[in-house]
Scaffold this active site. Structure first.
Site, short mmCIF file in Angstrom:
data_model
loop_
_atom_site.label_atom_id
_atom_site.label_comp_id
_atom_site.label_asym_id
_atom_site.label_seq_id
_atom_site.Cartn_x
_atom_site.Cartn_y
_atom_site.Cartn_z
N ARG A 1 -0.77 -9.13 12.91
CA ARG A 1 -1.28 -8.34 12.13
C ARG A 1 -2.17 -8.90 10.95
O ARG A 1 -3.13 -8.34 10.76
CB ARG A 1 -0.04 -7.51 11.71
CG ARG A 1 0.43 -6.56 12.62
CD ARG A 1 1.93 -6.04 12.23
NE ARG A 1 1.82 -5.36 11.11
CZ ARG A 1 3.02 -4.82 10.26
NH1 ARG A 1 4.23 -5.37 10.74
NH2 ARG A 1 2.65 -4.14 9.32
N ARG A 50 11.99 -6.04 4.83
CA ARG A 50 11.72 -4.58 4.54
C ARG A 50 12.42 -3.94 5.33
O ARG A 50 12.80 -4.26 6.54
CB ARG A 50 10.14 -4.30 4.85
CG ARG A 50 9.88 -3.04 4.96
CD ARG A 50 8.58 -2.58 4.86
NE ARG A 50 7.77 -3.08 6.03
CZ ARG A 50 6.42 -2.90 6.46
NH1 ARG A 50 5.80 -2.36 5.35
NH2 ARG A 50 5.82 -3.40 7.39
N ARG A 60 11.43 -2.30 11.23
CA ARG A 60 10.16 -2.05 12.18
C ARG A 60 10.18 -2.93 13.29
O ARG A 60 9.93 -3.95 12.86
CB ARG A 60 8.66 -1.58 11.46
CG ARG A 60 8.68 -0.32 10.80
CD ARG A 60 7.55 -0.20 9.72
NE ARG A 60 6.55 -0.88 10.09
CZ ARG A 60 5.25 -0.66 9.45
NH1 ARG A 60 5.44 -0.07 8.14
NH2 ARG A 60 4.29 -1.36 9.77
N LYS A 96 0.68 -1.11 0.02
CA LYS A 96 0.07 0.09 -0.06
C LYS A 96 1.01 1.08 -0.03
O LYS A 96 0.61 2.11 -0.71
CB LYS A 96 -0.92 0.06 1.25
CG LYS A 96 -1.94 -1.12 1.57
CD LYS A 96 -2.80 -1.05 2.57
CE LYS A 96 -1.89 -0.96 4.02
NZ LYS A 96 -1.23 -2.49 4.11
N ARG A 134 -9.45 1.34 8.74
CA ARG A 134 -9.23 -0.08 8.91
C ARG A 134 -10.12 -0.76 9.56
O ARG A 134 -10.06 -1.97 9.73
CB ARG A 134 -8.08 -0.13 9.94
CG ARG A 134 -6.69 -0.44 8.86
CD ARG A 134 -5.51 -0.44 10.25
NE ARG A 134 -4.38 -1.26 10.12
CZ ARG A 134 -3.21 -0.61 9.24
NH1 ARG A 134 -3.22 0.53 8.86
NH2 ARG A 134 -2.32 -1.50 9.01
P1 AP5 Z 1 5.11 -1.72 1.85
O1 AP5 Z 1 4.54 -0.83 0.80
O2 AP5 Z 1 5.83 -1.09 3.09
O3 AP5 Z 1 3.53 -2.16 2.57
P2 AP5 Z 1 2.24 -1.66 3.05
O4 AP5 Z 1 1.12 -2.28 2.44
O5 AP5 Z 1 2.50 -0.18 3.12
O6 AP5 Z 1 2.69 -2.21 4.58
P3 AP5 Z 1 2.50 -1.82 5.92
O7 AP5 Z 1 3.26 -2.86 6.92
O8 AP5 Z 1 3.17 -0.52 6.26
O9 AP5 Z 1 1.22 -1.73 6.38
P4 AP5 Z 1 0.39 -1.83 7.58
O10 AP5 Z 1 -0.91 -1.94 7.14
O11 AP5 Z 1 0.30 -3.16 8.58
O12 AP5 Z 1 1.14 -1.03 8.50
P5 AP5 Z 1 0.86 0.72 8.96
O13 AP5 Z 1 2.13 1.40 8.89
O14 AP5 Z 1 -0.33 0.99 7.97
O15 AP5 Z 1 5.66 -2.96 1.42
C1 AP5 Z 1 6.11 -3.98 2.14
C2 AP5 Z 1 7.43 -4.39 1.78
O16 AP5 Z 1 7.39 -5.21 0.27
C3 AP5 Z 1 8.43 -3.34 1.43
O17 AP5 Z 1 9.65 -3.99 1.71
C4 AP5 Z 1 8.36 -3.31 -0.09
O18 AP5 Z 1 9.48 -2.81 -0.76
C5 AP5 Z 1 8.06 -4.44 -0.63
N1 AP5 Z 1 7.13 -4.64 -1.90
C6 AP5 Z 1 6.12 -3.95 -2.01
N2 AP5 Z 1 5.67 -3.97 -3.16
C7 AP5 Z 1 6.35 -5.21 -3.80
C8 AP5 Z 1 6.28 -5.89 -4.94
N3 AP5 Z 1 5.21 -5.70 -5.82
N4 AP5 Z 1 7.11 -6.95 -5.02
C9 AP5 Z 1 7.90 -7.23 -4.23
N5 AP5 Z 1 8.13 -6.42 -2.97
C10 AP5 Z 1 7.20 -5.35 -2.56
O19 AP5 Z 1 0.37 0.30 10.36
C11 AP5 Z 1 1.10 -0.12 11.60
C12 AP5 Z 1 0.21 -0.41 12.62
O20 AP5 Z 1 -0.16 1.16 13.13
C13 AP5 Z 1 -0.85 -1.25 12.51
O21 AP5 Z 1 -0.61 -2.51 12.95
C14 AP5 Z 1 -1.80 -0.59 13.59
O22 AP5 Z 1 -1.25 -1.17 14.91
C15 AP5 Z 1 -1.49 0.89 13.69
N6 AP5 Z 1 -2.50 1.58 12.84
C16 AP5 Z 1 -2.04 2.13 11.50
N7 AP5 Z 1 -3.33 2.60 10.91
C17 AP5 Z 1 -4.44 2.54 11.70
C18 AP5 Z 1 -5.82 2.62 11.89
N8 AP5 Z 1 -6.34 3.34 10.71
N9 AP5 Z 1 -6.47 1.91 12.67
C19 AP5 Z 1 -6.00 1.34 14.02
N10 AP5 Z 1 -4.59 1.21 13.89
C20 AP5 Z 1 -3.91 1.82 12.98
MG MG Z 2 2.75 0.96 5.00
#
Ligand code: AP5
Ligand code: MG
Length: 213
Positions: free
Chosen positions: A171, A127, A160, A13, A88
């Site tokens: 997660r 990552r 992370r 994402k 979410r």
């Molecule tokens: P990346 O683009 O980093 O993936 P992502 O979908 O952004 O993954 P996240 O871990 O950031 O998502 P998340 O939803 O768990 O975390 P968030 O920070 O939102 O890609 C992942 C890896 O793959 C990278 O290394 C990239 O280079 C590689 N990659 C990408 N595309 C690729 C491809 N096509 N082929 C190969 N490799 C590829 O949230 C973290 C925490 O915050 C949550 O767990 C929760 O506790 C809290 N939180 C955040 N938002 C909320 C909310 N709205 N409500 C409640 N809690 C929340």
């Molecule tokens: Mg992300």
């Protein structure tokens, strides 16, 4: 243009949202990145959120809504935004609809990046993230030019805290239970588009651009 990115943790994402935001000149708003900045700066919100994030749980809706409403009220959001990691939960989606309805506005696109759990587990281990500008890299598929350093802002890259395998499993479980229902929520509203997130980053991006233009 108002876009929501949906998908499991590690689906890509953030990677795609950054490209969309720079292409259309709109802000990329990741609630995860905003929480990580608050945690790094040891704010009251950051301290509360860290307890949930480190265990792989969602941060409670009231804390998320407080954070996002402030961000969406900023001047750079007038022409639109790409939301990444928000909403979410169904209550968060309803709160967003409510905020937009009050301004006679609505979401235009929800892009679901679809990746099976097995692929996600592999991706997360490799990552590396930049806490300063939010960019992510991968030890195999998206290496920075200089090892351990962000290409864009020169900060150190980190693994992370919530990317440990046991937290990733939690997660994923939380995603399937609490966030996946949003797919039907947006499908019923006619704005859901699903892309296969297992291909090359650039190919997935092209598929998204074809949806948006
Ligand atoms: P990346 O683009 O980093 O993936 P992502 O979908 O952004 O993954 P996240 O871990 O950031 O998502 P998340 O939803 O768990 O975390 P968030 O920070 O939102 O890609 C992942 C890896 O793959 C990278 O290394 C990239 O280079 C590689 N990659 C990408 N595309 C690729 C491809 N096509 N082929 C190969 N490799 C590829 O949230 C973290 C925490 O915050 C949550 O767990 C929760 O506790 C809290 N939180 C955040 N938002 C909320 C909310 N709205 N409500 C409640 N809690 C929340
Ligand atoms: Mg992300």
């Amino acid at each position: 243009m108002k876009i929501v990115m949906l998908g499991a943790p590690g689906a890509g994402k953030g990677t795609q949202a950054k490209k969309i935001a720079s292409n259309f000149g709109i802000p990329h708003i990741s609630t995860g990145d905003l929480f990580r900045v608050n945690i790094k700066n040891e704010t009251a919100l950051g301290k509360k959120a860290k307890v949930y994030i480190d265990q792989g749980f969602l941060v409670p809706d009231d804390l998320v809504l407080e954070l996002i409403e402030e961000r969406l009220g900023m001047a750079d959001c007038k022409e639109g935004y790409v939301l990444d990691g928000f909403p979410r939960t169904i209550p968060q989606a309803k709160a967003l609809d409510h905020t937009l309805n009050n301004k006679n506005d609505k979401l235009e696109y929800t892009i679901e990046v679809d990746v099976p759990d097995e692929v996600i587990i592999d991706r997360m281990a490799g990552r590396r993230a930049c806490l300063s500008c939010g960019r992510t890299y991968h030890l195999e598929t998206l290496r920075p030019k200089a090892e351990g350093i962000c290409d864009f802002c020169g900060s150190f890259l980190i693994l992370r805290d919530d990317d440990k395998p046991e937290t990733v499993m939690k997660r994923l479980e939380v995603y399937h239970k609490q966030t996946q229902p949003l797919i039907d929520y947006y499908r019923e509203r006619g704005i859901l588009h699903t892309v296969d997130g297992t291909g090359e980053i650039e190919m997935i991006y092209q598929e998204i651009i074809n949806i948006l233009v």
